[in-house]
Motif scaffolding. Structure first.
Motif, PDB file in Angstrom:
ATOM      1  N   PRO A 614       0.809  -1.289  -0.015  1.00 48.68           N
ATOM      2  CA  PRO A 614      -0.039   0.035   0.041  1.00 48.68           C
ATOM      3  C   PRO A 614       0.767   1.225  -0.038  1.00 48.68           C
ATOM      4  CG  PRO A 614      -0.799  -1.747   1.572  1.00 48.68           C
ATOM      5  CD  PRO A 614       0.445  -1.960   0.964  1.00 48.68           C
ATOM      6  N   GLY A 615       2.007   1.013   0.785  1.00 46.99           N
ATOM      7  CA  GLY A 615       2.784   2.366   0.761  1.00 46.99           C
ATOM      8  C   GLY A 615       3.409   2.889  -0.703  1.00 46.99           C
ATOM      9  N   GLN A 616       3.824   1.697  -1.361  1.00 51.74           N
ATOM     10  CA  GLN A 616       4.511   2.071  -2.630  1.00 51.74           C
ATOM     11  C   GLN A 616       3.189   2.662  -3.738  1.00 51.74           C
ATOM     12  OE1 GLN A 616       6.187  -1.708  -3.592  1.00 51.74           O
ATOM     13  NE2 GLN A 616       7.992  -1.311  -2.162  1.00 51.74           N
ATOM     14  N   GLN A 617       2.098   1.967  -3.529  1.00 48.74           N
ATOM     15  CA  GLN A 617       1.030   2.308  -4.334  1.00 48.74           C
ATOM     16  C   GLN A 617       0.623   3.711  -4.043  1.00 48.74           C
ATOM     17  OE1 GLN A 617      -0.499   0.811  -6.961  1.00 48.74           O
ATOM     18  NE2 GLN A 617      -1.867   2.526  -7.378  1.00 48.74           N
ATOM     19  N   ALA A 618       0.815   4.074  -2.744  1.00 48.24           N
ATOM     20  CA  ALA A 618       0.389   5.601  -2.362  1.00 48.24           C
ATOM     21  C   ALA A 618       1.548   6.518  -3.102  1.00 48.24           C
ATOM     22  CB  ALA A 618       0.298   5.823  -0.805  1.00 48.24           C
ATOM     23  N   MET A 619       2.976   6.127  -3.027  1.00 45.54           N
ATOM     24  CA  MET A 619       3.728   6.940  -3.393  1.00 45.54           C
ATOM     25  C   MET A 619       3.542   7.051  -5.017  1.00 45.54           C
ATOM     26  SD  MET A 619       5.957   7.941  -0.964  1.00 45.54           S
ATOM     27  CE  MET A 619       7.295   8.272  -1.900  1.00 45.54           C
ATOM     28  N   ARG A 620       3.402   6.036  -5.793  1.00 47.65           N
ATOM     29  CA  ARG A 620       2.931   6.044  -7.229  1.00 47.65           C
ATOM     30  C   ARG A 620       1.855   7.224  -7.489  1.00 47.65           C
ATOM     31  NH1 ARG A 620       4.701   0.796  -7.272  1.00 47.65           N
ATOM     32  NH2 ARG A 620       2.401  -0.106  -6.875  1.00 47.65           N
ATOM     33  N   GLU A 621       0.807   7.059  -6.559  1.00 47.55           N
ATOM     34  CA  GLU A 621      -0.360   8.159  -6.745  1.00 47.55           C
ATOM     35  C   GLU A 621       0.064   9.573  -6.486  1.00 47.55           C
ATOM     36  OE1 GLU A 621      -3.787   6.855  -4.730  1.00 47.55           O
ATOM     37  OE2 GLU A 621      -3.796   4.857  -5.571  1.00 47.55           O
ATOM     38  N   LEU A 622       1.043   9.584  -5.448  1.00 52.45           N
ATOM     39  CA  LEU A 622       1.696  10.899  -5.241  1.00 52.45           C
ATOM     40  C   LEU A 622       2.485  11.630  -6.375  1.00 52.45           C
ATOM     41  CD1 LEU A 622       2.752  10.793  -1.446  1.00 52.45           C
ATOM     42  CD2 LEU A 622       0.815  12.189  -2.368  1.00 52.45           C
ATOM     43  N   GLY A 623       3.157  10.649  -6.818  1.00 58.33           N
ATOM     44  CA  GLY A 623       3.788  11.107  -8.147  1.00 58.33           C
ATOM     45  C   GLY A 623       2.877  11.454  -9.360  1.00 58.33           C
ATOM     46  N   ASP A 624       1.790  10.705  -9.528  1.00 58.73           N
ATOM     47  CA  ASP A 624       0.988  11.062 -10.560  1.00 58.73           C
ATOM     48  C   ASP A 624       0.394  12.462 -10.182  1.00 58.73           C
ATOM     49  OD1 ASP A 624       1.462   8.782 -11.706  1.00 58.73           O
ATOM     50  OD2 ASP A 624      -0.211   7.404 -10.681  1.00 58.73           O
ATOM     51  N   THR A 625       0.131  12.538  -8.980  1.00 65.70           N
ATOM     52  CA  THR A 625      -0.455  13.957  -8.529  1.00 65.70           C
ATOM     53  C   THR A 625       0.643  15.129  -8.860  1.00 65.70           C
ATOM     54  OG1 THR A 625      -1.821  13.008  -6.960  1.00 65.70           O
ATOM     55  CG2 THR A 625      -1.539  15.504  -6.797  1.00 65.70           C
ATOM     56  N   LEU A 626       1.921  14.994  -8.488  1.00 65.17           N
ATOM     57  CA  LEU A 626       2.826  15.782  -8.811  1.00 65.17           C
ATOM     58  C   LEU A 626       2.824  16.214 -10.345  1.00 65.17           C
ATOM     59  CD1 LEU A 626       5.067  17.582  -7.710  1.00 65.17           C
ATOM     60  CD2 LEU A 626       6.560  15.805  -7.942  1.00 65.17           C
ATOM     61  N   ARG A 627       3.074  15.026 -11.118  1.00 64.44           N
ATOM     62  CA  ARG A 627       3.182  15.401 -12.510  1.00 64.44           C
ATOM     63  C   ARG A 627       1.783  16.167 -13.096  1.00 64.44           C
ATOM     64  NH1 ARG A 627       5.316  10.167 -12.301  1.00 64.44           N
ATOM     65  NH2 ARG A 627       3.237   9.070 -12.408  1.00 64.44           N
ATOM     66  N   GLY A 628       0.551  15.757 -12.502  1.00 64.09           N
ATOM     67  CA  GLY A 628      -0.473  16.440 -12.974  1.00 64.09           C
ATOM     68  C   GLY A 628      -0.590  17.945 -12.588  1.00 64.09           C
ATOM     69  N   GLN A 629      -0.121  18.285 -11.392  1.00 65.15           N
ATOM     70  CA  GLN A 629      -0.084  19.628 -10.994  1.00 65.15           C
ATOM     71  C   GLN A 629       1.156  20.383 -11.824  1.00 65.15           C
ATOM     72  OE1 GLN A 629      -1.222  21.548  -8.025  1.00 65.15           O
ATOM     73  NE2 GLN A 629      -0.761  22.848  -9.473  1.00 65.15           N
ATOM     74  N   GLN A 630       2.180  19.866 -12.230  1.00 69.22           N
ATOM     75  CA  GLN A 630       3.203  20.424 -13.163  1.00 69.22           C
ATOM     76  C   GLN A 630       2.550  20.710 -14.484  1.00 69.22           C
ATOM     77  OE1 GLN A 630       6.802  21.327 -12.495  1.00 69.22           O
ATOM     78  NE2 GLN A 630       6.032  22.433 -14.205  1.00 69.22           N
ATOM     79  N   ASP A 631       1.867  19.606 -14.987  1.00 70.02           N
ATOM     80  CA  ASP A 631       1.173  19.746 -16.344  1.00 70.02           C
ATOM     81  C   ASP A 631       0.146  21.188 -16.258  1.00 70.02           C
ATOM     82  OD1 ASP A 631       2.735  17.947 -17.458  1.00 70.02           O
ATOM     83  OD2 ASP A 631       1.009  16.377 -17.015  1.00 70.02           O
ATOM     84  N   LEU A 632      -0.570  21.228 -15.080  1.00 69.22           N
ATOM     85  CA  LEU A 632      -1.478  22.175 -14.966  1.00 69.22           C
ATOM     86  C   LEU A 632      -0.888  23.792 -14.928  1.00 69.22           C
ATOM     87  CD1 LEU A 632      -4.392  23.390 -14.467  1.00 69.22           C
ATOM     88  CD2 LEU A 632      -3.893  22.506 -11.830  1.00 69.22           C
ATOM     89  N   SER A 633       0.411  23.771 -14.198  1.00 70.46           N
ATOM     90  CA  SER A 633       1.253  25.021 -14.086  1.00 70.46           C
ATOM     91  C   SER A 633       1.496  25.294 -15.312  1.00 70.46           C
ATOM     92  CB  SER A 633       2.234  24.692 -13.085  1.00 70.46           C
ATOM     93  OG  SER A 633       2.978  25.795 -13.012  1.00 70.46           O
ATOM     94  N   ARG A 693      -3.334   4.769   3.688  1.00 66.69           N
ATOM     95  CA  ARG A 693      -2.287   3.967   3.118  1.00 66.69           C
ATOM     96  C   ARG A 693      -0.776   4.577   2.853  1.00 66.69           C
ATOM     97  NH1 ARG A 693      -3.410   3.721  -2.232  1.00 66.69           N
ATOM     98  NH2 ARG A 693      -4.902   5.105  -2.284  1.00 66.69           N
ATOM     99  N   LEU A 694      -0.563   5.819   3.398  1.00 69.74           N
ATOM    100  CA  LEU A 694       0.624   6.495   3.215  1.00 69.74           C
ATOM    101  C   LEU A 694       1.524   5.872   4.034  1.00 69.74           C
ATOM    102  CD1 LEU A 694      -0.850  10.066   3.274  1.00 69.74           C
ATOM    103  CD2 LEU A 694       0.294   8.678   1.612  1.00 69.74           C
ATOM    104  N   PRO A 695       2.847   5.631   3.680  1.00 65.92           N
ATOM    105  CA  PRO A 695       3.734   4.989   4.673  1.00 65.92           C
ATOM    106  C   PRO A 695       4.126   5.823   5.944  1.00 65.92           C
ATOM    107  CG  PRO A 695       4.872   5.828   2.645  1.00 65.92           C
ATOM    108  CD  PRO A 695       3.272   6.087   2.639  1.00 65.92           C
TER     109      PRO A 695
END
Length: 838
Positions: A614-633, A693-695
């Motif tokens: 679960p921790g690794q999956q949460a980290m991947r989702e955080l990475g997706d959110t960061l990329r989405g925020q960068q695209d939005l910026s 699910r965050l580590p």
């Protein structure tokens, strides 16, 4: 016990009694007459300093009468307050200091029991005891404290003045008072008729001379010495004649007070009774010298070093170097083709020795002017030093290229160049904005630091807003230049969480340094950076393999294994080639090293093929959110560049944007507005926080990561509000803050996840070593896990037949290439050295 009678006791204490009596006299005289002797001492000090020679005659007589009245008053006041001490008072003071007052007891007589033998015996014993005590009497010191009578310590002031007059004045001056009294001029002839002093300049360190004590006929004086003469007696009795001062306005030669500066050799003569004649030789004060000793050098961090030496006969007091732009030598191309604004010169103080002699020394000037416009530009450096007399010496102007920090990342170098152009002239503002706009259009492959990209977009928005005004504000220009410098440092130095990214950046910077001919110091710094990045990369991959407890999958294509020693040999060979200036061979070896690194058997990316915990999956989702925020910026910045106020509610992104709006970011739906997309990203953060699910739950790292997520969510909320209000610059600032907080949170969660995996991996290490696969439990360098503190391994990294086959193939290929005459000579020499090495 010896029995003493009263007469014997009085004989024994006679000396202490007399001393105590004398102390009483001193005490009462001091208390009664302290104004008299204090005033007398002050008058004597004033006369020794020669005050009477400087006062007009009327003032002197008024002062004399006032002092006489003051002395009479002090005498009368003391006589009225003085009380002559008696012997009985001395006896009483002495007796008061003895235990039981034995002297008074010895003077007593027995009043009762005169006929009683027992009473008489007691009385006799008492007197004997008192007589023994009285025999040990000591003199009592007088109490000379006058602080209650002289609260302002006037007596000490007068005494201090007298001591100073003795050391710095002359008691012979007291006799000159007789010359001021009618008929007393003849009486004054018995004392000296003149006095003179020579005071050399303080910086020479030479003592003052009293001319009356000089027995020779020649005086050797430093230039600038001050001569002071005082004539006594009748005016005109002594006449001064001198040729050493070169004065144009000369006072009368018979004036009683003479003062001048010695500037040249000549004659000094006092004519008259008791006069003297000297030949003066001036010791000239030579001008200081300064010399640049060695070529200017650049440090790895951008500072420059310049050695210089200076000397002076009495010592250098200060120095400076003035650095001016050599405009004629500037390469006037691109942004420098414009006429520059006023470029101020730089003035640096030269370092002086803190200890030791400053007559001759060598020092090192070290400074960092990388942020100035003069950095890496042709300049002239003018060194100058000054001595204590104010003489200035200048070295010939030195024409050099002023060293400054160099940027080896291409993107960082471009940002610094735009900063330089903007500081060169305000007229370059539109060009700088245009070039920066082109740089951030598609930064993929050029810029790995997303935070630097966001900051660059924000500063571009500020620059565009300033260019919209009739004239670019210089203050805004300076702020933009400072921000561009920080962005360039961020890109050059990096803030990369991935060890692979740090390694790639180190390789890229080293490639750029090889092509640009970096200095040995810069090469050494980049080599150290690459070694550190390589070590971090290897350690991270080994730890990842240990945490997973599984075999790293074979990557596609041919692979090459290298030992730590072989890799170190390649790095040492690369550094040697660069130090010897063989850039072609170094570039080729660098390319081979890059290929080796890309083909090494590493476990990076293999864990991403599964879902993990679960921790690794949460980290991947955080990475997706960061990329989405960068695209939005990025989309918001493009809207700002096109002059759009932002997407209002319901507006489709890309309307009126042409091709720019046709590339929505990850997760973007065609009908979403920028504000809605920002809200979706914020809700993703909130879902992750609520999902559990965050580590690192309950750990310090985990709690720190959660706080960063809260900060990121709040920044996203403010960015969403700014987007709805059409405030794109404000939204960009909040989005940058959100991404920064999100990265910090991911870093904290990554550390928490690593701690959890490390604890779990400790239980798997024993199982991993017992696997049948010969490659099981080995790190990317082929070593057994658990041997992290060792360099190399006791086992063969590959099978024996693989070793022979690969060695033969590699040697055959090297021989074939070294025999091809069409290849460059440098390459063939390098291949021959490889054959000799292996």
């Amino acid at each position: 016990m010896e029995r003493l009678d009263a007469p014997e006791v009085l004989k024994r204490i006679e000396t202490p009694l007399r001393l105590t009596h004398a102390g009483l006299w001193a005490e009462r005289l001091a208390r009664a007459f302290w104004p008299l002797w204090s005033l007398s001492i002050a008058v004597l000090a004033a006369l020794a300093f020669g005050l009477q020679d400087h006062l007009p005659l009327d003032a002197f007589w008024y002062g004399t009468v006032s002092l006489a009245l003051g002395l009479v008053w002090a005498l009368v006041h003391g006589a009225r307050r003085f009380r002559r001490p008696t012997r009985a008072e001395a006896m009483a003071r002495l007796d008061a200091r003895l235990p039981g007052q034995p002297l008074a007891a010895l003077a007593d007589a027995q009043a009762l029991g005169l006929g009683d033998p027992a009473s008489q015996a007691v009385w006799a014993a008492h007197r004997a005891r008192m007589a023994a005590r009285a025999a040990g009497a000591r003199a009592v010191a007088p109490d000379l404290r006058l602080s209650d009578r002289d609260p302002y310590a006037l007596r000490y002031m007068a005494l201090t003045a007298l001591v100073m007059a003795v050391f710095f004045g002359s008691l012979w001056r007291v006799v000159t008072v007789a010359g001021l009294v009618p008929g007393g001029a003849e009486a004054a002839q018995s004392g000296p008729t003149w006095e003179g002093w020579v005071q050399p300049p303080a910086y020479t360190g030479k003592p003052a001379l009293y001319l009356a004590d000089q027995t020779g006929d020649t005086l050797r004086l430093p230039a600038g010495s001050r001569v002071q003469l005082r004539f006594y007696g009748e005016p005109g009795g002594l006449i001064l004649s001198e040729t050493v001062s070169a004065r144009t306005e000369v006072p009368p030669a018979s004036e009683m007070k003479q003062e001048f500066i010695v500037l040249q050799s000549g004659r000094l003569q006092i004519e008259g009774r008791g006069g003297r004649d000297w030949q003066v030789e001036v010791i000239p004060d030579g001008a200081p010298t300064v010399e640049v000793k060695a070529e200017i050098r650049r440090e790895a961090d951008g500072r420059f070093r310049q050695e210089f030496s200076a000397s002076d006969d009495y010592g250098v007091t200060k120095g400076q170097v003035v650095i001016r732009l050599d405009l004629a030598a500037v390469d006037r191309r691109f942004g420098l083709a414009t006429e520059p604004d006023a470029i101020p010169e730089m003035v640096l103080d030269l370092p002086m020795p803190v200890r030791g002699d400053r007559k001759k020394f060598t020092e090192l000037l070290v400074d960092d002017l990388s942020k100035t416009l003069l950095s890496n530009q042709p300049v002239t450096m003018s060194y100058s030093v000054t001595d204590a007399s104010g003489q200035v010496a200048e070295a010939p102007p030195l024409s050099v290229t002023l060293p400054g920090r160099r940027f080896f990342d291409p993107f960082a170098a471009a940002v610094v160049e735009m900063r330089r152009d903007l500081m060169w002239s305000l007229a370059n503002g539109p060009r700088v904005s245009q070039v920066l706009r082109a740089m951030v259009w598609k930064p993929e492959g050029l810029l790995r630091n997303a935070a630097a990209l966001t900051r660059l977009q924000a500063v571009m928005a500020r620059l565009d807003a300033g260019l919209a005004a009739p004239a670019l504000d210089p203050a805004l220009r300076d702020e933009v230049a400072e921000e561009l410098w920080q962005i360039a440092l961020m890109v050059e130095e990096g803030d990369l969480a991935s060890a692979r990214d740090r390694l790639r950046r180190a390789q890229d910077r080293l490639d750029e340094a090889i092509r640009n001919g970096a200095s040995p110091e810069e090469i050494q710094e980049l080599m150290d950076e690459m070694r550190q990045a390589l070590n971090d990369y290897m350690r991270e991959m080994a730890e990842e393999a240990e945490r997973n407890g599984e075999d790293p999958q074979q990557p596609s294509g041919p692979t090459i294994e290298m030992s730590q020693d072989q890799l170190q040999q390649m790095l040492d060979e690369l550094q040697r080639l660069m130090e010897e200036g063989k850039t072609a061979e170094a570039a080729e070896l660098m390319e081979q090293l890059r290929q080796f690194m890309e083909n090494m058997q590493l476990s990076e990316g293999q864990g991403g093929q599964g879902q993990g915990g679960p921790g690794q999956q949460a980290m991947r989702e955080l990475g997706d959110t960061l990329r989405g925020q960068q695209d939005l910026s990025d989309d918001a910045f493009r809207d700002l560049q096109d002059g759009q106020p932002g997407n209002p509610e319901g507006e489709q992104p890309g309307e009126g944007q042409g091709e720019q709006g046709q590339n929505p970011g990850e997760g973007q739906q065609p009908g979403d507005s920028l504000a809605e997309r920002q809200g979706d990203l914020r809700r993703q953060i909130e879902r992750l926080e609520r999902g559990g699910r965050l580590p690192g739950d309950g750990s310090e790292r985990g709690e720190a990561g959660r706080r960063q997520l809260d900060r990121s969510g709040e920044a996203m909320r403010e960015a969403e509000r700014a987007l709805r209000d059409g405030d794109l610059p404000g939204a960009l600032d909040r989005q940058a803050e959100a991404m920064e907080a999100l990265r910090e949170g991911m870093r904290e969660f990554g550390e928490a996840l690593a701690e959890e995996s490390r604890r779990e991996g400790e239980t798997r290490m024993g199982d991993a070593e017992g696997q049948d696969d010969p490659r099981a439990g080995r790190d990317p360098l082929g070593r057994q896990t658990g041997e992290g503190s060792r360099i190399g391994s006791d086992r063969n990294m590959v099978q024996e037949q693989d070793i022979r086959r690969r060695a033969e193939e590699l040697l055959d290929e090297i021989r074939r290439r070294s025999g091809e005459l069409t290849r460059p000579e440098g390459e063939r020499d390098y291949l021959k050295r490889l054959l000799e090495l292996f």
